[in-house]
Scaffold this motif. Structure first.
Motif, PDB file in Angstrom:
ATOM      1  N   ARG A   1       0.825  -1.204   0.000  1.00 49.58           N
ATOM      2  CA  ARG A   1       0.000   0.000   0.000  1.00 49.58           C
ATOM      3  C   ARG A   1       0.862   1.258   0.000  1.00 49.58           C
ATOM      4  NH1 ARG A   1      -3.153  -3.015   3.643  1.00 49.58           N
ATOM      5  NH2 ARG A   1      -2.183  -1.961   5.408  1.00 49.58           N
ATOM      6  N   ASN A   2       1.925   1.205   0.812  1.00 49.58           N
ATOM      7  CA  ASN A   2       2.832   2.363   0.859  1.00 49.58           C
ATOM      8  C   ASN A   2       3.490   2.596  -0.497  1.00 49.58           C
ATOM      9  OD1 ASN A   2       2.258   2.782   3.533  1.00 49.58           O
ATOM     10  ND2 ASN A   2       4.004   1.582   4.277  1.00 49.58           N
ATOM     11  N   LEU A   3       3.890   1.473  -1.128  1.00 43.01           N
ATOM     12  CA  LEU A   3       4.522   1.587  -2.440  1.00 43.01           C
ATOM     13  C   LEU A   3       3.543   2.168  -3.456  1.00 43.01           C
ATOM     14  CD1 LEU A   3       6.999   1.024  -4.200  1.00 43.01           C
ATOM     15  CD2 LEU A   3       6.120  -1.285  -4.587  1.00 43.01           C
ATOM     16  N   GLY A   4       2.285   1.737  -3.388  1.00 48.60           N
ATOM     17  CA  GLY A   4       1.280   2.279  -4.293  1.00 48.60           C
ATOM     18  C   GLY A   4       1.047   3.757  -4.070  1.00 48.60           C
ATOM     19  N   ASP A   5       1.042   4.157  -2.783  1.00 45.51           N
ATOM     20  CA  ASP A   5       0.862   5.576  -2.474  1.00 45.51           C
ATOM     21  C   ASP A   5       2.011   6.405  -3.024  1.00 45.51           C
ATOM     22  OD1 ASP A   5      -1.444   4.895  -1.186  1.00 45.51           O
ATOM     23  OD2 ASP A   5      -0.573   4.921   0.837  1.00 45.51           O
ATOM     24  N   GLU A   6       3.246   5.876  -2.858  1.00 48.93           N
ATOM     25  CA  GLU A   6       4.413   6.595  -3.376  1.00 48.93           C
ATOM     26  C   GLU A   6       4.344   6.706  -4.887  1.00 48.93           C
ATOM     27  OE1 GLU A   6       6.840   8.158  -1.824  1.00 48.93           O
ATOM     28  OE2 GLU A   6       5.877   7.714   0.101  1.00 48.93           O
ATOM     29  N   ALA A   7       3.943   5.624  -5.544  1.00 52.12           N
ATOM     30  CA  ALA A   7       3.848   5.647  -7.008  1.00 52.12           C
ATOM     31  C   ALA A   7       2.795   6.651  -7.466  1.00 52.12           C
ATOM     32  CB  ALA A   7       3.501   4.254  -7.527  1.00 52.12           C
TER      33      ALA A   7
ATOM     34  N   LYS B   1       1.928   9.340  -5.919  1.00 49.34           N
ATOM     35  CA  LYS B   1       2.492  10.685  -5.731  1.00 49.34           C
ATOM     36  C   LYS B   1       3.416  11.046  -6.890  1.00 49.34           C
ATOM     37  CE  LYS B   1       2.340  10.749  -0.662  1.00 49.34           C
ATOM     38  NZ  LYS B   1       3.159  10.799   0.567  1.00 49.34           N
ATOM     39  N   VAL B   2       4.249  10.086  -7.259  1.00 48.61           N
ATOM     40  CA  VAL B   2       5.193  10.339  -8.363  1.00 48.61           C
ATOM     41  C   VAL B   2       4.434  10.633  -9.654  1.00 48.61           C
ATOM     42  CG1 VAL B   2       6.973   9.310  -9.817  1.00 48.61           C
ATOM     43  CG2 VAL B   2       7.057   9.005  -7.331  1.00 48.61           C
ATOM     44  N   ARG B   3       3.383   9.813  -9.912  1.00 46.04           N
ATOM     45  CA  ARG B   3       2.596  10.032 -11.127  1.00 46.04           C
ATOM     46  C   ARG B   3       1.929  11.412 -11.112  1.00 46.04           C
ATOM     47  NH1 ARG B   3       1.318   4.493 -10.467  1.00 46.04           N
ATOM     48  NH2 ARG B   3      -0.607   5.033  -9.347  1.00 46.04           N
ATOM     49  N   ALA B   4       1.450  11.832  -9.961  1.00 46.09           N
ATOM     50  CA  ALA B   4       0.810  13.149  -9.848  1.00 46.09           C
ATOM     51  C   ALA B   4       1.811  14.268 -10.120  1.00 46.09           C
ATOM     52  CB  ALA B   4       0.206  13.307  -8.459  1.00 46.09           C
ATOM     53  N   GLU B   5       3.015  14.087  -9.585  1.00 44.49           N
ATOM     54  CA  GLU B   5       4.051  15.101  -9.786  1.00 44.49           C
ATOM     55  C   GLU B   5       4.428  15.184 -11.264  1.00 44.49           C
ATOM     56  OE1 GLU B   5       7.250  14.129  -7.227  1.00 44.49           O
ATOM     57  OE2 GLU B   5       6.182  14.627  -5.376  1.00 44.49           O
ATOM     58  N   ILE B   6       4.572  14.034 -11.899  1.00 38.53           N
ATOM     59  CA  ILE B   6       4.917  14.026 -13.334  1.00 38.53           C
ATOM     60  C   ILE B   6       3.820  14.703 -14.145  1.00 38.53           C
ATOM     61  CG2 ILE B   6       5.225  12.522 -15.327  1.00 38.53           C
ATOM     62  CD1 ILE B   6       6.632  10.545 -13.433  1.00 38.53           C
ATOM     63  N   SER B   7       2.558  14.403 -13.778  1.00 38.98           N
ATOM     64  CA  SER B   7       1.433  15.019 -14.494  1.00 38.98           C
ATOM     65  C   SER B   7       1.443  16.528 -14.330  1.00 38.98           C
ATOM     66  CB  SER B   7       0.117  14.441 -13.970  1.00 38.98           C
ATOM     67  OG  SER B   7      -0.968  15.040 -14.633  1.00 38.98           O
TER      68      SER B   7
END
Length: 692
Positions: A662-668, A670-676
């Motif tokens: 779950r933590n890994l999914g949350d981090e991913a 966040k990264v996707r949101a930042e890239i967007s």
């Protein structure tokens, strides 16, 4: 002249006295000579003449002749008269004889005070036997006030003089610390002195010390040596101990033969324990051909003397009709005699007789009473039966909490039916808070012993993932084991698995085969036991429509009868072993009845469960490796705790993995949101064109 006359008279008196003394001494010595030749008439006349001449020893011996009836009719009163005359002359043996006569009321009226005075006088003057007798008085508190210190002191004085009984008693006082400090070395030293004089009781006790290693290094050869010395003198206890030692120390055939020989010697002397042991040997065919008739004969001899285990063995033979005509009423009589002596096994057997109405009318209250007494005395099967009765309200108001407590005790003592019952209770939340992990652990404990009922339970747990990870293959494996043993529920389930291809390769042929076996098995059981108490759905219809409803592992409201699934296979006296077992240390037996502890919630058992879980948490935290095959077998409690700990460790690891994912999914995310966000900013900066 007057002085000379007086002197002459004195000289004459002294001369006459010396002549009389010499004459009486000759009479006494003549009396002893006649006595040695068993010429009792002349001996009596010689002693009588010596007594009339004032000889104290002749007077005493005259009393002895009357006491023993030698040369004259036995006359205790006449003996006591002569003992008193000799005692008043200061003769020590006479003082002792008169003291014991008063103590026992022989020839005189019993008088404890006179007994004490004469014995004390003899003891103070150094009479060893009187000293020993006086020690016994102080030890028992008879006549004189109980005083262990004085008892020890008088016993020690007699032992130092070589009195063998005093030496044996002194050893016991040292051994138990009575009147002195405990001193095993001193005890052994005095025992050896008495044993060296041929005192059989000391030899027997010394043999026991070497056999057990108490106060001396354990030494089987020395034990046999001392037992043999006492046994050769006819000591029945030594013969019995020697028999038991031979049975243990030597090979099965040779040991049994020698054991039989010594048991027979002791039994012929009337030793009840040896008679009972012979009954056991003939019952089991140990060292002799199995012969129930001879077993019954020896049991009867022991039972008639009040030996509780002999009574139990005889009752078991009557219950089975082995060696005697089957007579369950007489079995009840003998079970009751042994039970009233607080023999736990007899108490349990008597409870079974009342429970099943064998040899007596069925009486739930009496059955419950005897189960309760036996359960308190540590009989595990009685604890289980008591729990079953309390759970069903037979003999007392229903008390699920108390029932669960007793069944748990039996389960911890390795009673398989109780262990299965506890598994069912955890699985269904009956008397215990529902806990599938604990249920699965208890099922596995019993299943690994090859019990088909528990194997079926394990199949259910794996099929629906209760307390274990769902696994159709494992479920099929457990169902197959139970089905091969004839469990029709497992046969039904196995047929369903083959029909659906769950955990096994789909096969309609095998499915039909197992369905047919299940139907035949269920029908056979119904014919044998009557209608099944546990209500069941029509399995075949249920399976063909693929409903897969979870079956109840325990019928909550099933009536408890002798054929009920809840009254799981419990041997009755007819099938129980007839060898009496050594009873556990019993609790004091009183006619107290079961007190129904109404109002106590099942939370008591649940609290105990939580305590077990906390203990298992601590064990799992230590991260100990599982025991090797060479290690000591685990107790049921340890086994369950280990299973629960492993299961909880697996769940914690699973939770950690899921949390990490779950933590890994949350981090991913966040990264996707930042890239967007970055891409959108870049698109604005480039005139609305979003970079690819």
């Amino acid at each position: 002249m007057r002085r000379n006359g007086t002197r002459w008279v004195l000289l004459v008196i002294l001369a006459l006295s010396a002549w009389a003394s010499a004459s009486s001494d000759k009479n006494t010595s003549d009396g002893y000579a006649h006595l040695n030749r068993k010429a009792y008439g002349p001996a009596m006349e010689a002693f009588r003449t010596g007594a009339s001449n004032g000889s104290a020893s002749a007077t005493f011996m005259l009393g002895k002749m009357y006491a023993d009836g030698l040369g004259v009719a036995a006359d205790a009163a006449e003996a006591a008269k002569w003992f008193r005359i000799a005692a008043e002359k200061g003769y020590l043996d006479a003082k002792y004889a008169l003291g014991t006569a008063y103590a026992e009321g022989v020839g005189v009226a019993r008088d404890d005070m006179q007994s004490f005075l004469w014995l004390h006088a003899a003891a103070a003057a150094g009479h060893a036997q009187a000293q020993f007798y006086l020690a016994g008085m102080y030890l028992s508190g008879r006549v004189a006030e109980k005083n262990d210190g004085k008892a020890f002191a008088w016993c020690h004085r007699a032992a130092v003089q070589g009195n063998v009984q005093a030496q044996y008693l002194l050893a016991s006082l040292y051994m138990d610390g009575i009147g002195t400090r405990k001193d095993g070395a001193q005890a052994v030293q005095w025992l050896e002195k008495a044993a060296a004089q041929g005192y059989s009781q000391a030899q027997t006790l010394l043999g026991s010390l070497y056999a057990t290693g108490r106060h001396v290094p354990k030494d089987g050869q020395r034990a046999v040596k001392w037992y043999r010395k006492a046994a050769d003198q006819g000591d029945a206890a030594a013969q019995r101990y020697l028999a038991s030692l031979y049975a243990v120390r030597q090979g099965e055939k040779q040991g049994a033969a020698r054991s039989l020989e010594w048991y027979q010697r002791a039994a012929k002397q009337g030793d009840a324990e040896s008679q009972r042991e012979l009954g056991v040997m003939y019952t089991l065919g140990r060292g002799v051909p199995k012969d129930y008739a001879k077993a019954a004969d020896w049991y009867l001899k022991a039972a008639a003397q009040g030996d509780a285990r002999g009574q139990y063995g005889l009752a078991a033979l009557y219950a089975r009709g082995a060696g005697v005509p089957k007579d369950e009423a007489r079995a009840v009589e003998w079970y009751k005699k042994a039970a009233l002596q607080n023999l736990p096994d007899a108490q349990y057997a008597l409870g079974l007789m009342y429970d099943n109405g064998r040899g007596t009318s069925r009486d739930d209250a009496e059955a419950l009473y005897w189960y309760h007494i036996a359960a308190r005395n540590g009989v595990a099967r009685a604890q289980y039966r008591l729990g079953i009765m309390l759970d069903s309200g037979r003999g007392a108001p229903r008390d699920t909490a108390s029932a669960t407590k007793w069944i748990l005790k039996a389960a911890e003592a390795n009673v398989i039916d109780a262990q299965l019952n506890i598994a069912n209770r955890y699985a269904n939340g009956v008397g215990l808070v529902r806990n599938d992990v604990m249920a699965a652990a208890w099922y596995q404990l019993v299943a690994e012993k090859g019990d088909a009922r528990a194997e079926y339970g394990m199949g259910v747990m794996y099929l629906w993932g209760r307390g274990v990870h769902a696994n159709d293959v494992r479920a099929a494996e457990w169902f197959h084991k139970a089905a091969e043993k004839g469990d029709f529920r497992a046969q039904h389930m196995l047929g369903a698995l083959y029909e659906e291809g769950r955990g096994v390769k789909q096969s309609y042929e095998r499915a039909e085969m197992w369905y047919a076996k299940a139907a035949a098995t269920e029908n056979e059981r119904a014919q044998r036991t009557g209608p099944l108490e546990m209500p069941r759905a029509k399995w075949a219809q249920q399976i063909h429509t693929v409903q897969w409803t979870q079956p109840e592992l325990l019928e909550r409201e099933a009536p408890i009868t002798s054929t009920s699934p809840l009254a799981l296979a419990d041997p009755t006296p007819e099938s129980a072993p007839v060898e009496p077992v050594v009873p556990v240390e019993p609790v004091p037996l009183g006619k107290d009845t079961i007190v129904h502890r109404a109002g106590k919630a099942a939370g008591e058992a649940a609290a105990r469960t939580q305590k077990q879980l906390k203990k298992s948490d601590k064990k799992s935290a230590a991260d100990k490796p599982p025991p090797s095959k060479e290690s000591v077998p685990l107790s049921p409690g340890q086994f369950i705790a280990q299973k629960v700990a492993r299961r909880e460790a697996e769940e914690r690891e699973k939770a950690k993995r899921e949390a990490a994912m779950r933590n890994l999914g949350d981090e991913a995310a966040k990264v996707r949101a930042e890239i967007s966000t970055i891409r959108e900013r870049q698109a604005k900066e480039s005139g609305g064109k979003r970079p690819g």
